[in-house]
Motif scaffolding. Structure first.
Motif, PDB file in Angstrom:
ATOM      1  N   ILE A   1       0.776  -1.197  -0.083  1.00  0.00           N
ATOM      2  CA  ILE A   1      -0.003   0.129  -0.013  1.00  0.00           C
ATOM      3  C   ILE A   1       0.751   1.160   0.004  1.00  0.00           C
ATOM      4  O   ILE A   1       0.639   2.115  -0.512  1.00  0.00           O
ATOM      5  N   PHE A   2       2.002   1.112   0.811  1.00  0.00           N
ATOM      6  CA  PHE A   2       2.779   2.402   0.879  1.00  0.00           C
ATOM      7  C   PHE A   2       3.491   2.608  -0.297  1.00  0.00           C
ATOM      8  O   PHE A   2       3.631   3.889  -0.849  1.00  0.00           O
ATOM      9  N   GLY A   3       3.914   1.507  -1.262  1.00  0.00           N
ATOM     10  CA  GLY A   3       4.488   1.908  -2.550  1.00  0.00           C
ATOM     11  C   GLY A   3       3.646   2.396  -3.536  1.00  0.00           C
ATOM     12  O   GLY A   3       3.997   3.232  -4.087  1.00  0.00           O
ATOM     13  N   GLY A   4       2.333   1.969  -3.286  1.00  0.00           N
ATOM     14  CA  GLY A   4       1.555   2.334  -4.501  1.00  0.00           C
ATOM     15  C   GLY A   4       1.068   3.922  -4.276  1.00  0.00           C
ATOM     16  O   GLY A   4       1.250   4.716  -4.954  1.00  0.00           O
ATOM     17  N   ILE A   5       0.891   4.220  -2.960  1.00  0.00           N
ATOM     18  CA  ILE A   5       0.424   5.678  -2.489  1.00  0.00           C
ATOM     19  C   ILE A   5       1.793   6.468  -2.749  1.00  0.00           C
ATOM     20  O   ILE A   5       1.841   7.568  -3.363  1.00  0.00           O
ATOM     21  N   HIS A   6       2.924   6.196  -2.530  1.00  0.00           N
ATOM     22  CA  HIS A   6       4.114   6.677  -2.725  1.00  0.00           C
ATOM     23  C   HIS A   6       4.346   7.209  -4.108  1.00  0.00           C
ATOM     24  O   HIS A   6       4.665   8.292  -4.599  1.00  0.00           O
ATOM     25  N   ARG A   7       4.166   6.156  -4.854  1.00  0.00           N
ATOM     26  CA  ARG A   7       4.237   6.236  -6.398  1.00  0.00           C
ATOM     27  C   ARG A   7       3.365   7.202  -7.122  1.00  0.00           C
ATOM     28  O   ARG A   7       3.603   8.252  -7.852  1.00  0.00           O
ATOM     29  N   PHE A   8       1.932   7.460  -6.641  1.00  0.00           N
ATOM     30  CA  PHE A   8       0.988   8.501  -7.090  1.00  0.00           C
ATOM     31  C   PHE A   8       1.540   9.777  -6.629  1.00  0.00           C
ATOM     32  O   PHE A   8       1.467  10.684  -7.418  1.00  0.00           O
ATOM     33  N   LEU A   9       1.995   9.698  -5.332  1.00  0.00           N
ATOM     34  CA  LEU A   9       2.564  11.372  -4.836  1.00  0.00           C
ATOM     35  C   LEU A   9       3.648  11.762  -5.440  1.00  0.00           C
ATOM     36  O   LEU A   9       3.655  12.999  -5.845  1.00  0.00           O
ATOM     37  N   PHE A  10       4.613  10.906  -5.741  1.00  0.00           N
ATOM     38  CA  PHE A  10       5.749  11.195  -6.440  1.00  0.00           C
ATOM     39  C   PHE A  10       5.250  11.782  -7.844  1.00  0.00           C
ATOM     40  O   PHE A  10       6.065  12.765  -8.376  1.00  0.00           O
ATOM     41  N   GLU A  11       4.689  10.819  -8.612  1.00  0.00           N
ATOM     42  CA  GLU A  11       4.257  11.225 -10.073  1.00  0.00           C
ATOM     43  C   GLU A  11       3.568  12.627 -10.009  1.00  0.00           C
ATOM     44  O   GLU A  11       3.943  13.437 -10.891  1.00  0.00           O
ATOM     45  N   ASP A  12       2.746  12.721  -9.255  1.00  0.00           N
ATOM     46  CA  ASP A  12       1.821  14.035  -9.219  1.00  0.00           C
ATOM     47  C   ASP A  12       2.809  15.131  -8.705  1.00  0.00           C
ATOM     48  O   ASP A  12       2.675  16.269  -9.510  1.00  0.00           O
ATOM     49  N   ARG A  13       3.430  15.112  -7.717  1.00  0.00           N
ATOM     50  CA  ARG A  13       4.413  16.118  -7.392  1.00  0.00           C
ATOM     51  C   ARG A  13       5.669  16.593  -8.465  1.00  0.00           C
ATOM     52  O   ARG A  13       5.751  17.638  -8.694  1.00  0.00           O
ATOM     53  N   MET A  14       6.204  15.374  -8.987  1.00  0.00           N
ATOM     54  CA  MET A  14       7.019  15.736 -10.062  1.00  0.00           C
ATOM     55  C   MET A  14       6.458  16.594 -11.091  1.00  0.00           C
ATOM     56  O   MET A  14       7.044  17.391 -11.926  1.00  0.00           O
ATOM     57  N   ALA A  15       5.197  16.319 -11.696  1.00  0.00           N
ATOM     58  CA  ALA A  15       4.532  16.982 -12.658  1.00  0.00           C
ATOM     59  C   ALA A  15       3.948  18.339 -12.462  1.00  0.00           C
ATOM     60  O   ALA A  15       3.858  19.142 -13.281  1.00  0.00           O
TER      61      ALA A  15
END
Length: 324
Positions: A187-201
């Motif tokens: 769950i952490f990995g999935g949430i972290h991926r979403f946040l990272f992608e959105d923040r980078m964009a």
């Protein structure tokens, strides 16, 4: 395994299950006896009462702020298709049990909007448009519930503070669980991926490493709030069966569920767009649709979905039939 109405309803739900990687073959193929035993008593409880089986699903928070993933801030065809699926799931349970089922969407947009970079005003507008969409498709088996219903009359910041103080565990416990438990780590990995992608964009001038570290910390707090909301939902709806939009391990109290076709086990309607590929509608990121050369479709004056370049070939038999 029996063919009781309870098991048939669960078999229907399991056919759309969103399982975490590494699920046992029996579970992935439709559910083993342990899968059924976890949820059968709740279904049987509703059947004994002669009322619709009640599901709850924390979902439909707001659109991602990432323009590489979504078309804008409002619900579009991705939400429409997903809501129609949920309504049809409720309708189809009547094949096994005449009262059917109902679903409460427990929108968690205001729960962590301040953490994911979405304003409360955008969350509220998304919610209003979602209600309009439910009415438009005649989704009479679906209702909604939000943070403002749990803590009415307070500003959203105070609602979040009340949720955290009453239902959350310390963030250190969330971090420790992610380090120890494979399901929590997933769950952490999935949430972290979403946040990272959105923040980078949505940010400029920052290194990937600095954004990764920031979103790693944010992910723990998002999970803390999400778990708090989960605890509140269970407190308010203790008898309901729990659906989830996240992949779940086989024998979880939550049933992960896909509402649309997608190749990404984590993608949701609010992190993607609908793409008509000629064989149906599937969920992709906006950037993927554009890389395919898909055409953007507008409906009602708003961006709605994409059509894949070769979708016209699937219309030829229909066109020929009409012409004849």
């Amino acid at each position: 395994m029996s063919g009781s109405p309870a098991d048939e309803i669960l078999r229907l739900v399991f056919s759309f299950r969103r399982l975490a990687h590494g699920a046992a073959a029996d579970c992935a193929a439709g559910g083993c006896e342990q899968c059924f035993a976890l949820h059968r008593p709740k279904v049987e409880h509703f059947i004994e009462q002669g009322v619709p089986v009640h599901f709850v699903i924390p979902a439909f928070p707001a659109k991602s702020p990432n323009p590489e993933k979504v078309l804008g801030t409002l619900p579009d065809m991705a939400e429409r298709v997903s809501l129609e699926f949920l309504q049809e799931l409720c309708d189809y349970t009547r094949h096994y049990y005449e009262p059917g089922a109902r679903i409460t969407i427990c929108s968690d947009g205001h729960v962590f909007s301040d953490l994911v970079g979405v304003g409360d005003a955008d969350v509220a507008t998304y919610g209003v448009e979602l209600e309009t969409l439910l009415q438009a498709i005649g989704a009479d088996a679906i209702n909604t519930y939000g943070l403002q219903d749990a803590f009415p009359g307070f500003p959203f910041d105070e609602q979040r503070a009340m949720l955290t103080s009453q239902y959350a565990v310390p963030v250190e416990d969330v971090r420790a669980r992610a380090l120890k438990e494979p399901a929590a780590r997933n769950i952490f990995g999935g949430i972290h991926r979403f946040l990272f992608e959105d923040r980078m964009a949505t940010t400029t001038g920052r290194s990937r490493n600095s954004v990764r570290e920031e979103t790693k910390s944010l992910a723990y707090h998002v999970i803390q709030r999400s778990d708090a909301w989960s605890n509140l939902v269970e407190d308010f709806f203790p008898e309901a069966l729990r659906l989830s939009i996240h992949p779940q391990v086989s024998h979880s109290q939550k049933i992960g569920i896909h509402m649309m076709r997608t190749r990404d086990n984590w993608l949701t309607p609010w992190h993607g767009v609908a793409l008509d590929d000629g064989e149906g509608v599937r969920l992709v990121k906006r950037s993927e649709a554009e890389q395919l050369g898909a055409t953007l479709v507008r409906r009602g004056g708003r961006d709605s979905h994409y059509i894949a370049p070769d979708v016209s070939s699937s219309l030829k038999p229909l066109i020929e039939e009409v012409a004849s």
